[in-house]
Design a protein around this motif. Structure first.
Motif, PDB file in Angstrom:
ATOM      1  N   GLU A  17       0.923  -1.284   0.113  1.00  0.00           N
ATOM      2  CA  GLU A  17       0.074   0.082  -0.062  1.00  0.00           C
ATOM      3  C   GLU A  17       1.037   1.254   0.007  1.00  0.00           C
ATOM      4  OE1 GLU A  17      -3.163   0.080   2.975  1.00  0.00           O
ATOM      5  OE2 GLU A  17      -3.632  -1.801   2.268  1.00  0.00           O
ATOM      6  N   LEU A  18       2.153   1.101   0.736  1.00  0.00           N
ATOM      7  CA  LEU A  18       2.836   2.328   1.077  1.00  0.00           C
ATOM      8  C   LEU A  18       3.652   2.876  -0.519  1.00  0.00           C
ATOM      9  CD1 LEU A  18       4.131   4.625   2.646  1.00  0.00           C
ATOM     10  CD2 LEU A  18       5.906   2.935   3.110  1.00  0.00           C
ATOM     11  N   PHE A  19       4.178   1.677  -0.891  1.00  0.00           N
ATOM     12  CA  PHE A  19       5.135   2.164  -2.237  1.00  0.00           C
ATOM     13  C   PHE A  19       4.397   2.609  -3.361  1.00  0.00           C
ATOM     14  CE2 PHE A  19       7.998  -1.272  -0.436  1.00  0.00           C
ATOM     15  CZ  PHE A  19       8.421  -0.569   0.450  1.00  0.00           C
ATOM     16  N   PRO A  20       3.284   2.185  -3.809  1.00  0.00           N
ATOM     17  CA  PRO A  20       2.471   3.000  -4.897  1.00  0.00           C
ATOM     18  C   PRO A  20       2.206   4.414  -4.558  1.00  0.00           C
ATOM     19  CG  PRO A  20       1.920   0.716  -4.741  1.00  0.00           C
ATOM     20  CD  PRO A  20       2.476   1.049  -3.319  1.00  0.00           C
ATOM     21  N   ARG A  21       1.719   4.576  -3.325  1.00  0.00           N
ATOM     22  CA  ARG A  21       1.280   6.004  -2.816  1.00  0.00           C
ATOM     23  C   ARG A  21       2.530   6.716  -2.868  1.00  0.00           C
ATOM     24  NH1 ARG A  21      -3.250   6.432   0.242  1.00  0.00           N
ATOM     25  NH2 ARG A  21      -2.733   8.629   0.185  1.00  0.00           N
ATOM     26  N   MET A  22       3.647   6.424  -2.306  1.00  0.00           N
ATOM     27  CA  MET A  22       4.825   7.183  -2.201  1.00  0.00           C
ATOM     28  C   MET A  22       5.280   7.628  -3.682  1.00  0.00           C
ATOM     29  SD  MET A  22       8.511   6.226  -0.046  1.00  0.00           S
ATOM     30  CE  MET A  22       7.654   5.810   1.095  1.00  0.00           C
ATOM     31  N   CYS A  23       5.260   6.411  -4.548  1.00  0.00           N
ATOM     32  CA  CYS A  23       5.748   6.821  -5.961  1.00  0.00           C
ATOM     33  C   CYS A  23       4.881   7.743  -6.489  1.00  0.00           C
ATOM     34  CB  CYS A  23       5.712   5.363  -6.753  1.00  0.00           C
ATOM     35  SG  CYS A  23       7.183   4.336  -6.539  1.00  0.00           S
ATOM     36  N   ALA A  24       3.642   7.721  -6.383  1.00  0.00           N
ATOM     37  CA  ALA A  24       2.651   8.864  -6.988  1.00  0.00           C
ATOM     38  C   ALA A  24       2.876  10.211  -6.383  1.00  0.00           C
ATOM     39  CB  ALA A  24       1.056   8.289  -6.676  1.00  0.00           C
ATOM     40  N   ALA A  25       3.302  10.250  -5.089  1.00  0.00           N
ATOM     41  CA  ALA A  25       3.483  11.605  -4.364  1.00  0.00           C
ATOM     42  C   ALA A  25       4.924  12.071  -5.010  1.00  0.00           C
ATOM     43  CB  ALA A  25       3.692  11.293  -3.077  1.00  0.00           C
ATOM     44  N   ILE A  26       5.862  11.144  -4.974  1.00  0.00           N
ATOM     45  CA  ILE A  26       7.313  11.612  -5.847  1.00  0.00           C
ATOM     46  C   ILE A  26       6.904  12.250  -7.208  1.00  0.00           C
ATOM     47  CG2 ILE A  26       9.363  10.832  -6.305  1.00  0.00           C
ATOM     48  CD1 ILE A  26       9.359   8.988  -4.074  1.00  0.00           C
ATOM     49  N   ALA A  27       6.104  11.367  -7.920  1.00  0.00           N
ATOM     50  CA  ALA A  27       5.873  11.913  -9.400  1.00  0.00           C
ATOM     51  C   ALA A  27       5.282  13.115  -9.441  1.00  0.00           C
ATOM     52  CB  ALA A  27       4.921  10.559 -10.010  1.00  0.00           C
ATOM     53  N   GLY A  28       4.265  13.340  -8.402  1.00  0.00           N
ATOM     54  CA  GLY A  28       3.536  14.753  -8.376  1.00  0.00           C
ATOM     55  C   GLY A  28       4.383  15.735  -7.828  1.00  0.00           C
ATOM     56  N   ALA A  29       5.511  15.642  -7.194  1.00  0.00           N
ATOM     57  CA  ALA A  29       6.069  16.444  -6.422  1.00  0.00           C
ATOM     58  C   ALA A  29       6.540  17.673  -7.406  1.00  0.00           C
ATOM     59  CB  ALA A  29       7.206  16.163  -5.539  1.00  0.00           C
TER      60      ALA A  29
END
Length: 195
Positions: A17-29
């Motif tokens: 659950e964490l890694f896809p959310r973290m990747c999406a947040a990094i992609a949106g930074a």
């Protein structure tokens, strides 16, 4: 500790659950990403995070990563290669790359935080290292994931996570800079000028 209202907190179970959310947040930074972790492995889950960090840095997002020198000792050369040639600013907290590093005062104090914060607005905090939940570094791969949690945080608490992640990176960066400066002074034929 200080209690602060106005936060949105979401519980995330495991790296799945964490890694896809973290990747999406990094992609949106848009401006900056700060990440601190005890273990940064080089398995597919961790390399997905590394790729997201590299992509953010390539877009011009200030991207800072700090990993623990002991927690990531087994994968440190491979982790360094993950970020080679990129604009990701990687630092190692209390590195153990030389035998005398083990003798330094306070060396048993480690960076055990698992933090990621994007643009100072969205933070991830918890007990999940950057390693697949089904991967044990000592025993290999398992069918069932280990049980661990993190939270996604929006609101005033994200600023506190931001400050902590920046402080850990700066501490590792300043220590490395200080060591290199001392080495250069020791090797220099020029005397140190007095002010």
């Amino acid at each position: 500790p200080r209690f602060v209202g106005g936060n949105h907190v979401e519980l995330l179970q495991g790296g799945d659950e964490l890694f896809p959310r973290m990747c999406a947040a990094i992609a949106g930074a848009q401006r900056e990403v700060w990440l601190a972790t005890y273990i940064f492995h080089d398995d597919p889950a961790a390399t997905t995070i590394a790729e997201a960090l590299r992509a953010a840095a390539a877009r011009g997002v200030e991207t800072h990563v700090v990993v623990d020198g002991f927690g990531s000792i087994a994968t440190m050369p491979r982790v360094r290669r993950l970020f080679e040639g990129s604009a990701v600013k990687l630092e190692v907290f209390r590195p153990l790359d030389r035998w005398y590093a083990w003798l330094q005062p306070g060396q048993l104090r480690r960076l055990h935080q698992k933090l990621c914060v994007c643009d100072g607005e969205l933070a991830f905090v918890g007990g999940i290292n950057l390693i697949d939940d089904r991967h044990d570094m000592n025993h290999g791969w398992f069918e069932r994931p280990r049980l661990d949690y993190a939270v996604a945080v929006r609101g005033p608490l994200a600023a506190a996570v931001h400050a902590t992640a920046r402080a850990m990176w700066a501490r590792a960066h300043l220590w490395r800079g200080w060591r290199e400066e001392m080495r250069q002074l020791a090797r220099s034929a020029q005397p140190v000028n007095e002010a």
